[in-house]
Write a protein that holds these residues in place. Structure first.
Motif, short mmCIF file in Angstrom:
data_model
loop_
_atom_site.label_atom_id
_atom_site.label_comp_id
_atom_site.label_asym_id
_atom_site.label_seq_id
_atom_site.Cartn_x
_atom_site.Cartn_y
_atom_site.Cartn_z
N ILE A 295 -10.45 -5.74 2.45
CA ILE A 295 -9.20 -4.45 2.01
C ILE A 295 -7.38 -4.75 2.33
CG2 ILE A 295 -8.81 -2.04 1.54
CD1 ILE A 295 -12.31 -1.99 2.31
N SER A 296 -7.83 -4.45 3.79
CA SER A 296 -6.12 -4.80 3.96
C SER A 296 -5.55 -5.78 4.02
CB SER A 296 -6.25 -4.48 5.51
OG SER A 296 -6.88 -6.21 6.32
N ILE A 297 -5.98 -7.31 3.19
CA ILE A 297 -5.20 -8.40 2.94
C ILE A 297 -5.28 -8.21 1.36
CG2 ILE A 297 -5.70 -10.85 2.35
CD1 ILE A 297 -7.91 -10.97 5.18
N LYS A 298 -6.06 -7.58 0.76
CA LYS A 298 -6.13 -7.42 -0.57
C LYS A 298 -4.54 -6.30 -1.11
CE LYS A 298 -8.15 -5.95 -4.88
NZ LYS A 298 -9.10 -5.25 -5.47
N TYR A 299 -4.44 -5.59 -0.03
CA TYR A 299 -3.55 -4.78 -0.97
C TYR A 299 -2.26 -5.39 0.75
CZ TYR A 299 -6.85 -2.04 -3.74
OH TYR A 299 -7.91 -2.36 -4.45
N GLY A 300 -2.37 -5.65 0.96
CA GLY A 300 -1.37 -5.87 2.30
C GLY A 300 -1.28 -4.68 3.18
N LEU A 301 -1.69 -3.96 3.59
CA LEU A 301 -1.79 -2.69 3.93
C LEU A 301 -2.16 -3.52 5.67
CD1 LEU A 301 -4.36 -0.83 2.22
CD2 LEU A 301 -2.14 -1.12 1.50
N ARG A 302 -0.77 -3.06 6.29
CA ARG A 302 -0.73 -4.14 7.82
C ARG A 302 -0.47 -2.36 9.28
NH1 ARG A 302 3.23 -6.39 4.90
NH2 ARG A 302 4.31 -4.74 4.51
N GLY A 303 -1.24 -1.04 8.72
CA GLY A 303 -1.34 -0.51 9.77
C GLY A 303 -2.97 -0.18 10.27
N VAL A 304 -3.03 1.08 11.06
CA VAL A 304 -4.61 0.79 11.68
C VAL A 304 -5.44 0.47 11.34
CG1 VAL A 304 -5.18 3.39 11.35
CG2 VAL A 304 -6.03 2.40 13.25
N ASN A 305 -5.98 -0.65 11.73
CA ASN A 305 -7.50 -1.32 11.28
C ASN A 305 -8.52 -1.38 11.82
OD1 ASN A 305 -8.39 -3.68 9.33
ND2 ASN A 305 -7.09 -3.44 8.01
N PHE A 306 -9.70 -1.01 11.52
CA PHE A 306 -10.63 -1.60 12.20
C PHE A 306 -12.16 -0.37 11.15
CE2 PHE A 306 -9.68 2.64 13.98
CZ PHE A 306 -10.55 3.40 14.20
N THR A 307 -13.72 -0.97 12.38
CA THR A 307 -14.23 -0.67 11.69
C THR A 307 -15.27 0.35 12.24
OG1 THR A 307 -14.92 -2.56 9.99
CG2 THR A 307 -16.78 -1.94 10.57
N THR A 308 -15.95 0.99 11.78
CA THR A 308 -17.16 2.23 12.43
C THR A 308 -18.97 1.35 12.52
OG1 THR A 308 -17.21 3.39 11.07
CG2 THR A 308 -15.71 4.07 12.33
N VAL A 309 -19.05 1.38 13.36
CA VAL A 309 -20.50 1.31 13.05
C VAL A 309 -21.43 2.53 14.18
CG1 VAL A 309 -22.32 -0.36 13.77
CG2 VAL A 309 -20.34 -1.22 12.99
N SER A 310 -21.98 3.71 13.46
CA SER A 310 -23.06 3.93 13.93
C SER A 310 -23.95 4.43 13.26
CB SER A 310 -22.41 5.85 14.31
OG SER A 310 -21.48 6.34 13.01
N ALA A 311 -24.94 3.02 13.06
CA ALA A 311 -25.90 3.41 12.55
C ALA A 311 -25.18 4.15 10.99
CB ALA A 311 -27.25 4.37 12.71
N CYS A 312 -25.98 5.30 10.81
CA CYS A 312 -26.16 5.79 9.23
C CYS A 312 -25.31 7.53 9.42
CB CYS A 312 -27.73 6.74 8.61
SG CYS A 312 -28.72 5.34 8.56
N ALA A 313 -24.42 7.62 10.55
CA ALA A 313 -23.58 8.09 10.14
C ALA A 313 -22.19 7.94 10.22
CB ALA A 313 -23.17 8.69 12.13
#
Length: 414
Positions: free
Chosen positions: A146-164
């Protein structure tokens, strides 16, 4: 602390491939559950799920982009594109160093993983994996793409907490903007889990409904005869930004995030605490973060997956938070969409925001014999949508491992 508003929404769900169709499906009580078409289910105990309908990713993205990305990333790109258009964003005119992406997925590229391992096992032992194998399966890839597509250079990460997961992503995005660490963040979640391994695994854990005779009525939250959840796929995307940033670009403000709470059951690998301890803590923290009282909540979109133990523990927690509150509307939109796992919080956040915007509580469908201990303590919004002014809406999400994430949304007042 900065106020954080919602300026864009995007949805790709089993009851609608965009936000408008999704919302209409909710209001009209449409079930997305049907026999699985992705693989042969003849040997499986559960033969149905909530798949996307009339959907071809090539209607949204080109063939080379589809080849490089697992379905969960494709779903993310499609939902985000709708949210960006809905928000009226011209990235060229904005400081993209201050725009981030916080995305969620519980499983990542499980389809790709299954397909590639199958190919290896039935081969001659020579490794012929795709060069895209690892990038397609890693759970953080969607936020990066997503960041590459729009050129977004701010905070970038993924959350993983199962269904939350995607509620966790939304709360993190809310906090980063509130703290002044970003001006705008694209957030939400996506999941593409309708595979033999995922359906088989959840079935082995006795988590899935086996009501193969009536798939459309299989998800029955709060019903005394419920027998498990219905797996679903899709994505939900939200554009969040600070109020001053939204006003500066003359954005249309759809709603506001008021608060978020996260906690843990600290109880069991897959089961919720019987008294809803984590759910209670998460809801109370979200209410405190929003600076309101429990009585201010007009609508609770419950996690309510239609599992025998989980639904009751959430209702017990809700009673601890709200007391007996027949004026509080609670509904379980998973009765229509199924359970989108890591993407559930995102699509249910959209349901909350639309409920506030439209003054309509979506229903809980399929439930005919509600739990007698709670049927009169809350308004479970059974069968039909209800018109009601909604100033504050709460969304609960709970995940395997005891993860709890609760978000509070509010009507925007200048």
């Amino acid at each position: 602390m900065k106020r954080v508003v919602v300026t864009g929404l995007g949805a790709l769900t089993p009851i609608g491939n965009n936000t408008e169709d999704f919302w209409n499906g909710l209001v009209n009580g449409v079930s997305g559950s049907a026999p699985i078409t992705r693989f042969d289910t003849s040997a499986f105990k559960t033969k149905f799920a909530c798949e996307l309908k009339n959907f071809d990713p090539l209607n949204f993205i080109d063939k080379s982009e589809a080849r490089r990305n697992d379905l969960f990333t494709q779903y993310a790109l499609i939902a985000v594109e709708e949210a960006v258009k809905n928000a009226g964003i011209n990235f060229e005119s904005l400081n993209r160093n201050r725009i981030g992406v916080i995305w969620g997925s519980g499983n990542g590229g499980i389809i790709t993983f299954e397909e590639q391992v199958k190919e290896f096992v039935k081969g001659d032992g020579t490794p012929r994996f795709s060069p895209f194998f690892i990038p397609k399966i890693i759970v953080d890839i969607a936020s990066g793409i997503i960041s590459i597509k729009y050129g977004l250079r701010g905070v970038n990460f993924t959350t993983v907490s199962a269904c939350a997961t995607s509620n966790t992503a939304i709360i993190d995005a809310f906090n980063y903007i509130k703290w002044g660490k970003a001006d705008m963040i694209i957030t939400g979640g996506s999941e593409a889990p309708i595979t033999a391994s995922a359906v088989g695994g959840f079935s082995a854990a006795k988590a899935l409904s086996t009501n193969n005779e009536n798939p459309a009525g299989a998800s029955r939250p709060f019903d005394v005869n419920r027998d498990g959840f219905v797996m679903a796929e899709g994505a939900g995307a939200l554009v969040l930004e600070s109020l001053d940033h939204a006003l500066a670009r003359n954005a249309t403000i759809i709603g506001e995030i008021a608060g978020g709470g996260m906690a843990a059951d600290a109880y069991h690998m897959t089961g919720t605490h019987p008294e809803g301890e984590g759910a209670y803590l998460g809801m109370m923290e979200a209410i405190a973060d929003a600076g309101i009282q429990p009585s201010d909540i007009d609508y609770l979109n419950a996690h309510a997956t239609s599992t025998p133990l989980g639904d009751n523990s959430e209702l017990r927690a809700a009673e601890r938070v709200f007391g007996a509150a027949p004026q509080l509307h609670i509904s379980a939109t998973k009765s229509m969409t199924g359970h989108l796992l890591g993407a559930a919080g995102a699509v249910e956040a959209i349901a909350c925001i639309k409920a506030i915007e439209q003054g309509i509580i979506p229903p809980t469908i399929n439930t005919t014999q509600a739990e007698p201990d709670y049927a009169h303590k809350f308004n479970l919004t059974l069968g039909q949508a209800v018109k009601k002014e909604v100033n504050y809406a709460m969304s609960n999400t709970f995940g395997f491992g005891g993860h709890i994430a609760t978000a509070v949304f509010k009507k925007y007042w200048p």
